[in-house]
Design a protein around this motif. Structure first.
Motif, mmCIF file in Angstrom:
data_model
loop_
_atom_site.group_PDB
_atom_site.id
_atom_site.type_symbol
_atom_site.label_atom_id
_atom_site.label_comp_id
_atom_site.label_asym_id
_atom_site.label_seq_id
_atom_site.Cartn_x
_atom_site.Cartn_y
_atom_site.Cartn_z
ATOM 1 N N TYR A 32 21.845 -13.918 1.233
ATOM 2 C CA TYR A 32 20.698 -14.349 2.970
ATOM 3 C C TYR A 32 21.567 -15.550 3.931
ATOM 4 O O TYR A 32 22.282 -15.703 4.745
ATOM 5 C CB TYR A 32 19.400 -15.533 1.942
ATOM 6 C CG TYR A 32 18.318 -14.146 1.545
ATOM 7 C CD1 TYR A 32 18.570 -13.028 2.240
ATOM 8 C CD2 TYR A 32 17.999 -14.363 0.414
ATOM 9 C CE1 TYR A 32 17.723 -12.093 1.568
ATOM 10 C CE2 TYR A 32 17.009 -13.978 0.003
ATOM 11 C CZ TYR A 32 16.723 -12.370 0.201
ATOM 12 O OH TYR A 32 15.604 -11.553 -0.205
ATOM 13 N N TRP A 84 28.224 -7.003 9.445
ATOM 14 C CA TRP A 84 26.856 -5.881 8.350
ATOM 15 C C TRP A 84 27.670 -5.306 6.891
ATOM 16 O O TRP A 84 27.038 -5.203 5.646
ATOM 17 C CB TRP A 84 25.968 -6.077 9.248
ATOM 18 C CG TRP A 84 25.435 -6.655 9.874
ATOM 19 C CD1 TRP A 84 26.010 -7.615 9.587
ATOM 20 C CD2 TRP A 84 24.497 -6.626 10.699
ATOM 21 N NE1 TRP A 84 24.957 -8.497 10.922
ATOM 22 C CE2 TRP A 84 23.731 -7.567 11.504
ATOM 23 C CE3 TRP A 84 24.216 -5.779 11.107
ATOM 24 C CZ2 TRP A 84 22.650 -8.393 12.794
ATOM 25 C CZ3 TRP A 84 22.358 -5.716 12.362
ATOM 26 C CH2 TRP A 84 22.538 -6.848 13.425
ATOM 27 N N ILE A 145 21.153 -0.864 3.922
ATOM 28 C CA ILE A 145 19.858 -1.455 3.579
ATOM 29 C C ILE A 145 18.963 -0.537 3.064
ATOM 30 O O ILE A 145 18.640 -1.050 1.805
ATOM 31 C CB ILE A 145 19.862 -1.415 5.026
ATOM 32 C CG1 ILE A 145 20.955 -2.760 6.067
ATOM 33 C CG2 ILE A 145 17.816 -1.957 5.437
ATOM 34 C CD1 ILE A 145 20.828 -2.741 7.763
ATOM 35 N N ASN A 146 18.752 0.197 3.085
ATOM 36 C CA ASN A 146 17.467 1.644 2.046
ATOM 37 C C ASN A 146 18.019 1.374 0.271
ATOM 38 O O ASN A 146 17.656 1.890 0.166
ATOM 39 C CB ASN A 146 18.274 3.228 2.993
ATOM 40 C CG ASN A 146 16.605 3.948 2.173
ATOM 41 O OD1 ASN A 146 16.453 3.213 2.333
ATOM 42 N ND2 ASN A 146 17.662 4.761 1.822
ATOM 43 N N LYS A 149 17.517 -2.707 -0.313
ATOM 44 C CA LYS A 149 16.173 -3.108 -0.573
ATOM 45 C C LYS A 149 15.225 -3.577 -1.164
ATOM 46 O O LYS A 149 14.362 -4.350 -1.854
ATOM 47 C CB LYS A 149 15.394 -2.108 0.751
ATOM 48 C CG LYS A 149 15.380 -1.209 0.652
ATOM 49 C CD LYS A 149 14.100 -0.238 1.697
ATOM 50 C CE LYS A 149 14.015 0.885 0.601
ATOM 51 N NZ LYS A 149 13.317 1.816 1.730
ATOM 52 N N SER A 153 14.953 -8.954 0.926
ATOM 53 C CA SER A 153 13.824 -9.153 1.857
ATOM 54 C C SER A 153 14.333 -8.476 3.137
ATOM 55 O O SER A 153 15.250 -9.329 2.803
ATOM 56 C CB SER A 153 13.101 -10.024 1.737
ATOM 57 O OG SER A 153 12.544 -10.344 3.042
ATOM 58 N N ILE A 154 14.384 -7.567 3.467
ATOM 59 C CA ILE A 154 14.901 -6.788 4.266
ATOM 60 C C ILE A 154 14.622 -8.151 5.490
ATOM 61 O O ILE A 154 15.295 -8.013 6.227
ATOM 62 C CB ILE A 154 15.207 -5.611 4.959
ATOM 63 C CG1 ILE A 154 15.265 -4.759 3.731
ATOM 64 C CG2 ILE A 154 15.916 -5.342 6.754
ATOM 65 C CD1 ILE A 154 16.921 -5.011 3.066
ATOM 66 N N ARG A 155 12.710 -8.478 5.317
ATOM 67 C CA ARG A 155 13.032 -9.352 6.410
ATOM 68 C C ARG A 155 13.390 -10.810 6.992
ATOM 69 O O ARG A 155 13.790 -10.902 7.637
ATOM 70 C CB ARG A 155 11.167 -9.250 6.310
ATOM 71 C CG ARG A 155 10.604 -9.944 7.647
ATOM 72 C CD ARG A 155 9.484 -10.299 7.501
ATOM 73 N NE ARG A 155 8.646 -8.994 7.176
ATOM 74 C CZ ARG A 155 7.180 -9.000 7.934
ATOM 75 N NH1 ARG A 155 6.674 -9.841 7.372
ATOM 76 N NH2 ARG A 155 7.120 -7.537 7.836
ATOM 77 N N LEU A 157 16.277 -11.120 5.865
ATOM 78 C CA LEU A 157 18.076 -10.689 5.741
ATOM 79 C C LEU A 157 18.092 -11.409 8.005
ATOM 80 O O LEU A 157 19.390 -11.996 8.263
ATOM 81 C CB LEU A 157 18.319 -10.166 5.248
ATOM 82 C CG LEU A 157 18.734 -9.429 3.715
ATOM 83 C CD1 LEU A 157 19.513 -8.090 3.695
ATOM 84 C CD2 LEU A 157 20.094 -10.145 4.161
#
Length: 230
Positions: A32, A84, A145-146, A149, A153-155, A157
């Protein structure tokens, strides 16, 4: 960009050690933080290059490259996605022994890039190649990302990414309109970097991004800032 790439490799041994000791909370913490720092650096680089693409292209490459601004702008967008995917790879996929996902993402991305180049290069030339690279790099990031996940937590990130883009957009627009009335040269480039940095940092301060708190705590820990005086 070298700073962005190097930072991932520097953290790789530490992240690997956390996986060995099953300290998954620290793995998440470093991801993070690392993703936030990388976004903080790469996004203004991307937007800044887009803002000066037209003037810089002619100044650096010559008048025969007058239309290189579109190519530079498209490739500048790719910088963020490269940063990224480097972060995902070096701070999770490789330390977590998911080299197969890492390899798959780049193989699929390369195949997609080749297919797109076949169709776009014929009609659009260098612009088509830049578009192909942008789409392929976006695919690589989305694929990674997939895969990650389930662990992150992608949100969380991407929590502060909109702030960095908003600040960088304010910086980019200012630079773009300022350069409209100036003859681009090395002095103007230095001025763009200096003023752009102030605007970007100022906007992020107004948006209360956590990086500044981290910096303050680090400087306090090193004794550079005395907390008692603040």
């Amino acid at each position: 960009m070298a700073i962005v790439t190097a930072s991932g490799m520097v953290l790789l041994p530490a992240i690997s050690q956390f996986f060995i000791s099953d300290d998954y909370e620290k793995v998440r913490k470093y991801m993070y933080k690392g993703f936030d720092y990388i976004s903080f650096i790469s996004i203004p680089l991307s937007i800044g290059l887009i803002a000066i693409a037209g003037d810089f292209g002619i100044w650096f490459f010559g008048t025969s490259f007058a239309h290189i601004d579109i190519v530079l702008a498209l490739l500048s967008i790719v910088l963020v996605f490269m940063a990224w995917n480097n972060t995902f790879s070096s701070q999770f996929l490789i330390p977590a022994k998911h080299e197969n996902w890492y390899t798959q993402s780049f193989i699929y991305g390369a195949v997609l890039n080749i297919i797109l180049n076949i169709y776009l290069d014929k009609n659009m030339g260098a612009v088509g190649a830049a578009i192909s690279a942008m789409i392929a790099e976006t695919f690589v990031v989305l694929y990674q990302i997939n895969k990650i996940k389930y662990f992150f937590s992608i949100r969380k990130l991407f929590k502060n990414v909109w702030k960095y883009y908003l600040s960088a957009l304010a910086m980019g627009l200012f630079i773009f309109f300022i350069n409209k009335n100036l003859q681009f040269n090395m002095s103007i480039l230095v001025m763009d970097i200096f003023i752009g940095s102030i605007i970007y940092l100022g906007c992020n301060l107004l948006l209360h991004v956590p990086i500044f708190n981290d910096f303050y705590k680090y400087m306090s820990k090193k004794g550079v800032i005395d907390r008692k005086k603040n």
